[in-house]
Design a protein around this motif. Structure first.
Motif, short mmCIF file in Angstrom:
data_model
loop_
_atom_site.label_atom_id
_atom_site.label_comp_id
_atom_site.label_asym_id
_atom_site.label_seq_id
_atom_site.Cartn_x
_atom_site.Cartn_y
_atom_site.Cartn_z
N VAL A 1 47.39 69.36 50.28
CA VAL A 1 48.37 68.63 51.08
C VAL A 1 48.62 67.27 50.41
O VAL A 1 47.67 66.57 50.05
CB VAL A 1 47.87 68.42 52.52
N HIS A 2 49.90 66.93 50.25
CA HIS A 2 50.28 65.66 49.63
C HIS A 2 51.13 64.81 50.58
O HIS A 2 51.82 65.35 51.46
CB HIS A 2 51.13 65.89 48.38
N VAL B 1 59.20 58.71 42.73
CA VAL B 1 58.52 59.30 43.88
C VAL B 1 57.05 59.40 43.52
O VAL B 1 56.69 60.02 42.50
CB VAL B 1 59.10 60.67 44.24
N LEU B 2 56.21 58.77 44.33
CA LEU B 2 54.79 58.68 44.03
C LEU B 2 53.95 59.33 45.11
O LEU B 2 54.24 59.18 46.31
CB LEU B 2 54.36 57.21 43.91
N TYR B 3 52.91 60.03 44.69
CA TYR B 3 51.92 60.51 45.65
C TYR B 3 51.08 59.33 46.12
O TYR B 3 50.55 58.57 45.30
CB TYR B 3 51.00 61.55 45.01
N ILE B 4 50.92 59.17 47.43
CA ILE B 4 50.07 58.10 47.95
C ILE B 4 48.86 58.66 48.68
O ILE B 4 47.97 57.89 49.07
CB ILE B 4 50.86 57.14 48.88
N ASP B 5 48.81 59.97 48.87
CA ASP B 5 47.62 60.58 49.46
C ASP B 5 47.58 62.06 49.08
O ASP B 5 48.63 62.68 48.82
CB ASP B 5 47.62 60.44 50.98
N LYS B 6 46.36 62.59 49.04
CA LYS B 6 46.17 63.99 48.68
C LYS B 6 44.90 64.51 49.32
O LYS B 6 43.87 63.82 49.31
CB LYS B 6 46.08 64.15 47.16
N VAL B 7 44.97 65.70 49.91
CA VAL B 7 43.79 66.38 50.43
C VAL B 7 43.66 67.68 49.65
O VAL B 7 44.58 68.51 49.65
CB VAL B 7 43.90 66.66 51.94
N GLU B 8 42.56 67.83 48.96
CA GLU B 8 42.37 68.95 48.04
C GLU B 8 42.28 70.30 48.75
O GLU B 8 41.79 70.41 49.87
CB GLU B 8 41.10 68.75 47.22
N VAL C 1 58.73 62.57 56.92
CA VAL C 1 58.17 61.66 57.91
C VAL C 1 59.21 60.56 58.14
O VAL C 1 59.66 59.93 57.18
CB VAL C 1 56.85 61.03 57.40
N THR C 2 59.61 60.37 59.38
CA THR C 2 60.68 59.42 59.68
C THR C 2 60.17 58.21 60.45
O THR C 2 59.15 58.27 61.14
CB THR C 2 61.80 60.10 60.49
N GLY C 3 60.93 57.11 60.35
CA GLY C 3 60.59 55.88 61.06
C GLY C 3 61.37 55.74 62.35
O GLY C 3 62.02 56.68 62.82
N THR C 4 61.35 54.55 62.91
CA THR C 4 62.00 54.32 64.19
C THR C 4 63.51 54.53 64.14
O THR C 4 64.13 54.88 65.14
CB THR C 4 61.73 52.88 64.67
N ASP C 5 64.11 54.30 62.97
CA ASP C 5 65.56 54.45 62.83
C ASP C 5 65.97 55.85 62.40
O ASP C 5 67.14 56.12 62.14
CB ASP C 5 66.11 53.43 61.83
N GLY C 6 64.99 56.75 62.29
CA GLY C 6 65.30 58.12 61.90
C GLY C 6 65.38 58.34 60.40
O GLY C 6 65.53 59.48 59.95
N ARG C 7 65.27 57.27 59.61
CA ARG C 7 65.32 57.42 58.16
C ARG C 7 63.97 57.91 57.64
O ARG C 7 62.92 57.65 58.22
CB ARG C 7 65.66 56.09 57.48
N VAL C 8 64.01 58.61 56.51
CA VAL C 8 62.80 59.18 55.92
C VAL C 8 62.00 58.07 55.22
O VAL C 8 62.52 57.39 54.34
CB VAL C 8 63.15 60.29 54.91
N VAL C 9 60.75 57.89 55.63
CA VAL C 9 59.89 56.86 55.03
C VAL C 9 58.86 57.48 54.09
O VAL C 9 58.29 56.78 53.24
CB VAL C 9 59.17 56.03 56.11
N ALA C 10 58.61 58.76 54.24
CA ALA C 10 57.65 59.47 53.38
C ALA C 10 57.93 60.95 53.51
O ALA C 10 58.72 61.39 54.36
CB ALA C 10 56.22 59.15 53.79
N ALA C 11 57.29 61.73 52.66
CA ALA C 11 57.42 63.19 52.74
C ALA C 11 56.05 63.80 52.51
O ALA C 11 55.28 63.31 51.68
CB ALA C 11 58.42 63.71 51.71
N MET C 12 55.74 64.84 53.25
CA MET C 12 54.45 65.51 53.09
C MET C 12 54.68 66.97 52.72
O MET C 12 55.72 67.55 53.03
CB MET C 12 53.63 65.42 54.36
N SER C 13 53.72 67.55 52.01
CA SER C 13 53.91 68.91 51.54
C SER C 13 52.61 69.68 51.51
O SER C 13 51.51 69.10 51.52
CB SER C 13 54.51 68.90 50.13
N VAL C 14 52.74 71.00 51.48
CA VAL C 14 51.63 71.91 51.25
C VAL C 14 51.96 72.70 50.00
O VAL C 14 53.05 73.26 49.88
CB VAL C 14 51.40 72.86 52.44
N SER C 15 51.02 72.73 49.05
CA SER C 15 51.24 73.42 47.77
C SER C 15 50.11 74.40 47.51
O SER C 15 48.96 74.16 47.90
CB SER C 15 51.31 72.41 46.62
#
Length: 254
Positions: free
Chosen positions: A95-96, A105-112, A200-214
Protein backbone atom coordinates in the motif's frame (compact mmCIF):
# COMPACT_ATOMS: atom_id res chain seq x y z
CA UNK A 1 -22.74 17.85 24.67
CA UNK A 2 -23.82 20.92 26.64
CA UNK A 3 -27.04 22.38 25.23
CA UNK A 4 -25.53 25.87 25.31
CA UNK A 5 -22.43 24.75 23.40
CA UNK A 6 -24.58 22.79 20.95
CA UNK A 7 -26.73 25.85 20.23
CA UNK A 8 -23.73 28.13 19.84
CA UNK A 9 -22.07 25.76 17.39
CA UNK A 10 -25.32 25.43 15.46
CA UNK A 11 -25.17 29.14 14.68
CA UNK A 12 -21.97 28.80 12.64
CA UNK A 13 -23.34 26.60 9.81
CA UNK A 14 -26.36 28.93 9.59
CA UNK A 15 -24.11 31.97 9.13
CA UNK A 16 -22.01 30.05 6.61
CA UNK A 17 -25.08 30.30 4.34
CA UNK A 18 -24.96 34.10 4.60
CA UNK A 19 -25.53 36.93 7.09
CA UNK A 20 -28.58 36.66 9.37
CA UNK A 21 -30.26 38.97 11.84
CA UNK A 22 -31.10 38.16 15.46
CA UNK A 23 -34.60 36.97 14.65
CA UNK A 24 -33.40 34.61 11.94
CA UNK A 25 -30.78 33.11 14.24
CA UNK A 26 -33.35 32.69 17.03
CA UNK A 27 -35.76 30.98 14.61
CA UNK A 28 -32.99 28.70 13.37
CA UNK A 29 -32.19 27.62 16.94
CA UNK A 30 -35.81 27.54 18.08
CA UNK A 31 -35.06 29.80 21.05
CA UNK A 32 -36.04 33.24 22.36
CA UNK A 33 -34.20 36.24 20.93
CA UNK A 34 -32.55 36.94 24.30
CA UNK A 35 -30.98 33.46 24.29
CA UNK A 36 -29.79 33.85 20.69
CA UNK A 37 -28.35 37.28 21.51
CA UNK A 38 -26.39 35.90 24.47
CA UNK A 39 -24.89 33.18 22.28
CA UNK A 40 -24.06 35.61 19.49
CA UNK A 41 -22.35 37.98 21.90
CA UNK A 42 -20.16 35.16 23.23
CA UNK A 43 -19.19 34.10 19.71
CA UNK A 44 -18.55 37.75 18.81
CA UNK A 45 -16.23 38.18 21.80
CA UNK A 46 -14.13 35.29 20.50
CA UNK A 47 -14.08 36.65 16.95
CA UNK A 48 -16.09 33.75 15.56
CA UNK A 49 -18.97 35.95 14.41
CA UNK A 50 -19.09 39.62 13.43
CA UNK A 51 -21.99 42.09 13.68
CA UNK A 52 -22.33 44.24 10.59
CA UNK A 53 -23.56 47.85 10.47
CA UNK A 54 -26.97 46.60 9.32
CA UNK A 55 -27.13 44.58 12.61
CA UNK A 56 -26.90 41.26 10.81
CA UNK A 57 -24.31 38.71 11.85
CA UNK A 58 -21.78 36.91 9.66
CA UNK A 59 -18.87 34.55 10.28
CA UNK A 60 -15.90 36.29 11.89
CA UNK A 61 -12.35 36.55 10.59
CA UNK A 62 -10.99 34.61 13.57
CA UNK A 63 -12.91 31.54 12.42
CA UNK A 64 -11.23 31.64 9.01
CA UNK A 65 -7.82 32.17 10.59
CA UNK A 66 -8.31 29.14 12.83
CA UNK A 67 -9.45 27.04 9.88
CA UNK A 68 -6.43 28.04 7.80
CA UNK A 69 -4.07 27.33 10.68
CA UNK A 70 -5.65 23.91 11.19
CA UNK A 71 -5.29 23.02 7.51
CA UNK A 72 -1.65 24.13 7.43
CA UNK A 73 -0.86 21.92 10.41
CA UNK A 74 -2.55 18.80 9.05
CA UNK A 75 -0.23 15.94 8.19
CA UNK A 76 -1.95 13.73 5.65
CA UNK A 77 0.63 11.00 6.14
CA UNK A 78 0.06 10.86 9.89
CA UNK A 79 -3.69 10.72 9.40
CA UNK A 80 -3.53 8.16 6.59
CA UNK A 81 -1.00 5.73 8.05
CA UNK A 82 -3.33 3.75 10.37
CA UNK A 83 -5.80 3.37 7.50
CA UNK A 84 -3.04 2.15 5.17
CA UNK A 85 -1.92 -0.40 7.75
CA UNK A 86 -5.50 -1.62 8.23
CA UNK A 87 -5.97 -2.05 4.49
CA UNK A 88 -2.66 -3.88 4.21
CA UNK A 89 -3.76 -6.27 6.96
CA UNK A 90 -6.97 -6.96 5.03
CA UNK A 91 -5.51 -7.52 1.56
CA UNK A 92 -1.86 -8.35 2.21
CA UNK A 93 -0.49 -6.31 -0.70
CA UNK A 94 1.77 -3.25 -0.85
CA UNK A 95 0.00 0.00 0.00
CA UNK A 96 1.38 3.42 -1.00
CA UNK A 97 0.49 7.04 -0.29
CA UNK A 98 1.72 9.75 -2.70
CA UNK A 99 1.53 13.53 -3.17
CA UNK A 100 2.28 15.95 -6.01
CA UNK A 101 5.02 18.46 -5.21
CA UNK A 102 7.15 20.70 -7.42
CA UNK A 103 6.30 18.85 -10.61
CA UNK A 104 6.93 15.39 -9.17
CA UNK A 105 4.75 12.70 -7.63
CA UNK A 106 6.44 11.32 -4.54
CA UNK A 107 5.70 8.38 -2.28
CA UNK A 108 5.36 9.65 1.30
CA UNK A 109 4.33 6.38 2.92
CA UNK A 110 4.49 2.66 2.21
CA UNK A 111 3.26 -0.48 3.95
CA UNK A 112 5.04 -3.58 2.68
CA UNK A 113 3.32 -6.65 1.27
CA UNK A 114 3.24 -9.71 3.48
CA UNK A 115 4.11 -11.88 0.48
CA UNK A 116 7.71 -12.91 -0.34
CA UNK A 117 7.60 -11.23 -3.78
CA UNK A 118 7.61 -7.48 -3.16
CA UNK A 119 7.70 -4.24 -5.12
CA UNK A 120 10.80 -2.12 -5.27
CA UNK A 121 9.68 1.34 -4.23
CA UNK A 122 10.92 3.80 -1.64
CA UNK A 123 9.40 6.61 0.40
CA UNK A 124 10.66 9.93 -0.96
CA UNK A 125 11.33 8.50 -4.41
CA UNK A 126 9.49 10.00 -7.42
CA UNK A 127 7.11 7.66 -9.23
CA UNK A 128 6.95 7.04 -12.98
CA UNK A 129 4.62 9.95 -13.50
CA UNK A 130 3.16 9.00 -16.90
CA UNK A 131 2.06 5.52 -15.86
CA UNK A 132 1.64 5.35 -12.07
CA UNK A 133 -1.96 5.16 -10.88
CA UNK A 134 -1.37 7.61 -8.02
CA UNK A 135 0.18 10.11 -10.45
CA UNK A 136 -2.82 9.90 -12.77
CA UNK A 137 -5.16 10.77 -9.89
CA UNK A 138 -3.06 13.70 -8.70
CA UNK A 139 -2.55 15.18 -12.17
CA UNK A 140 -6.16 14.57 -13.21
CA UNK A 141 -7.24 16.93 -10.43
CA UNK A 142 -5.24 19.85 -11.85
CA UNK A 143 -7.10 22.58 -13.72
CA UNK A 144 -7.29 21.85 -17.44
CA UNK A 145 -4.72 24.47 -18.57
CA UNK A 146 -2.24 23.20 -15.98
CA UNK A 147 -2.91 19.57 -16.95
CA UNK A 148 -2.09 20.37 -20.56
CA UNK A 149 1.03 22.32 -19.65
CA UNK A 150 2.32 19.48 -17.45
CA UNK A 151 1.47 16.82 -20.04
CA UNK A 152 3.27 18.70 -22.80
CA UNK A 153 6.46 19.00 -20.74
CA UNK A 154 6.69 15.34 -19.76
CA UNK A 155 8.78 12.67 -21.41
CA UNK A 156 6.97 9.44 -22.27
CA UNK A 157 9.36 6.51 -21.83
CA UNK A 158 7.95 3.18 -23.00
CA UNK A 159 8.68 1.11 -19.92
CA UNK A 160 6.45 -1.64 -21.35
CA UNK A 161 4.14 -1.98 -24.37
CA UNK A 162 1.34 -0.74 -22.07
CA UNK A 163 3.08 2.51 -21.15
CA UNK A 164 1.46 5.83 -22.09
CA UNK A 165 3.03 6.78 -25.45
CA UNK A 166 2.45 10.54 -25.71
CA UNK A 167 0.77 13.64 -24.27
CA UNK A 168 -2.52 13.20 -26.15
CA UNK A 169 -2.97 9.68 -24.79
CA UNK A 170 -2.01 10.85 -21.30
CA UNK A 171 -4.54 13.69 -21.33
CA UNK A 172 -7.24 11.32 -22.55
CA UNK A 173 -6.52 8.93 -19.68
CA UNK A 174 -6.47 11.78 -17.17
CA UNK A 175 -9.92 12.84 -18.38
CA UNK A 176 -11.19 9.30 -17.80
CA UNK A 177 -9.60 9.17 -14.33
CA UNK A 178 -11.09 12.56 -13.44
CA UNK A 179 -14.56 11.35 -14.43
CA UNK A 180 -14.48 7.93 -12.76
CA UNK A 181 -12.62 8.95 -9.59
CA UNK A 182 -10.05 6.14 -9.52
CA UNK A 183 -7.04 4.97 -11.53
CA UNK A 184 -5.05 1.90 -12.49
CA UNK A 185 -1.62 0.95 -13.73
CA UNK A 186 -1.95 -2.48 -15.32
CA UNK A 187 1.57 -3.32 -16.38
CA UNK A 188 2.40 0.18 -17.55
CA UNK A 189 5.62 0.51 -15.56
CA UNK A 190 6.52 -3.12 -15.01
CA UNK A 191 4.69 -5.80 -16.97
CA UNK A 192 4.41 -8.01 -13.92
CA UNK A 193 3.05 -5.33 -11.55
CA UNK A 194 -0.52 -4.03 -11.35
CA UNK A 195 -1.94 -1.24 -9.24
CA UNK A 196 -5.31 0.33 -8.31
CA UNK A 197 -5.56 3.75 -6.68
CA UNK A 198 -8.08 6.16 -5.15
CA UNK A 199 -7.87 9.86 -4.20
CA UNK A 200 -7.66 11.48 -0.78
CA UNK A 201 -9.50 14.81 -0.80
CA UNK A 202 -9.46 17.88 1.44
CA UNK A 203 -12.19 20.17 2.70
CA UNK A 204 -12.62 21.79 -0.72
CA UNK A 205 -12.94 18.45 -2.50
CA UNK A 206 -9.56 18.80 -4.24
CA UNK A 207 -7.17 15.85 -4.28
CA UNK A 208 -4.42 16.26 -1.68
CA UNK A 209 -2.92 12.77 -1.95
CA UNK A 210 -3.51 9.43 -3.62
CA UNK A 211 -3.28 5.93 -2.17
CA UNK A 212 -2.86 2.64 -3.97
CA UNK A 213 -2.62 -1.11 -3.64
CA UNK A 214 -0.03 -2.85 -5.84
CA UNK A 215 0.81 -6.50 -6.41
CA UNK A 216 2.74 -8.70 -8.85
CA UNK A 217 0.99 -11.08 -11.24
CA UNK A 218 2.52 -14.08 -9.50
CA UNK A 219 0.59 -13.18 -6.35
CA UNK A 220 -2.70 -11.90 -7.74
CA UNK A 221 -4.08 -11.36 -11.25
CA UNK A 222 -5.02 -7.93 -12.56
CA UNK A 223 -8.71 -8.91 -12.43
CA UNK A 224 -8.41 -10.00 -8.81
CA UNK A 225 -6.62 -6.78 -7.91
CA UNK A 226 -9.37 -4.73 -9.56
CA UNK A 227 -11.79 -6.58 -7.32
CA UNK A 228 -10.15 -4.82 -4.36
CA UNK A 229 -11.04 -1.39 -5.74
CA UNK A 230 -14.12 -0.95 -3.47
CA UNK A 231 -11.93 -1.52 -0.39
CA UNK A 232 -9.30 0.88 -1.70
CA UNK A 233 -11.92 3.56 -2.33
CA UNK A 234 -13.51 3.08 1.10
CA UNK A 235 -10.10 3.49 2.72
CA UNK A 236 -9.39 6.67 0.73
CA UNK A 237 -12.81 8.03 1.69
CA UNK A 238 -12.15 7.29 5.37
CA UNK A 239 -8.83 9.14 5.19
CA UNK A 240 -10.51 12.04 3.39
CA UNK A 241 -13.19 12.33 6.06
CA UNK A 242 -10.63 12.38 8.86
CA UNK A 243 -8.33 14.79 7.00
CA UNK A 244 -11.14 17.23 6.19
CA UNK A 245 -12.92 16.82 9.52
CA UNK A 246 -16.17 15.67 7.94
CA UNK A 247 -18.40 13.27 9.89
CA UNK A 248 -19.02 9.80 8.54
CA UNK A 249 -22.21 9.52 6.52
CA UNK A 250 -24.89 7.52 8.28
CA UNK A 251 -27.02 5.11 6.32
CA UNK A 252 -30.63 6.12 6.04
CA UNK A 253 -33.04 4.11 8.15
CA UNK A 254 -35.38 1.84 6.27
Amino acid sequence: MSQTVDRALSILPRLAQGPADLGQVADHLGVHKSTALRLLRTLHEHGLVYRQEDQRYRLGARLFALAQEAVENLDVREIAHPHLVALNEQVGHTVHLAVYEDGEVLYIDKVESRYPVRMYSRVGKPVAITVAAVAKLLLADLREPERRTVADKLDYPMYTPRSTPHAAAFLKELATVREQGWATDLGGHEESINCVAAPVTGTDGRVVAAMSVSAPNVVVTAEELLGLLPQVRRTAEAISREYSGKPEKKEARR
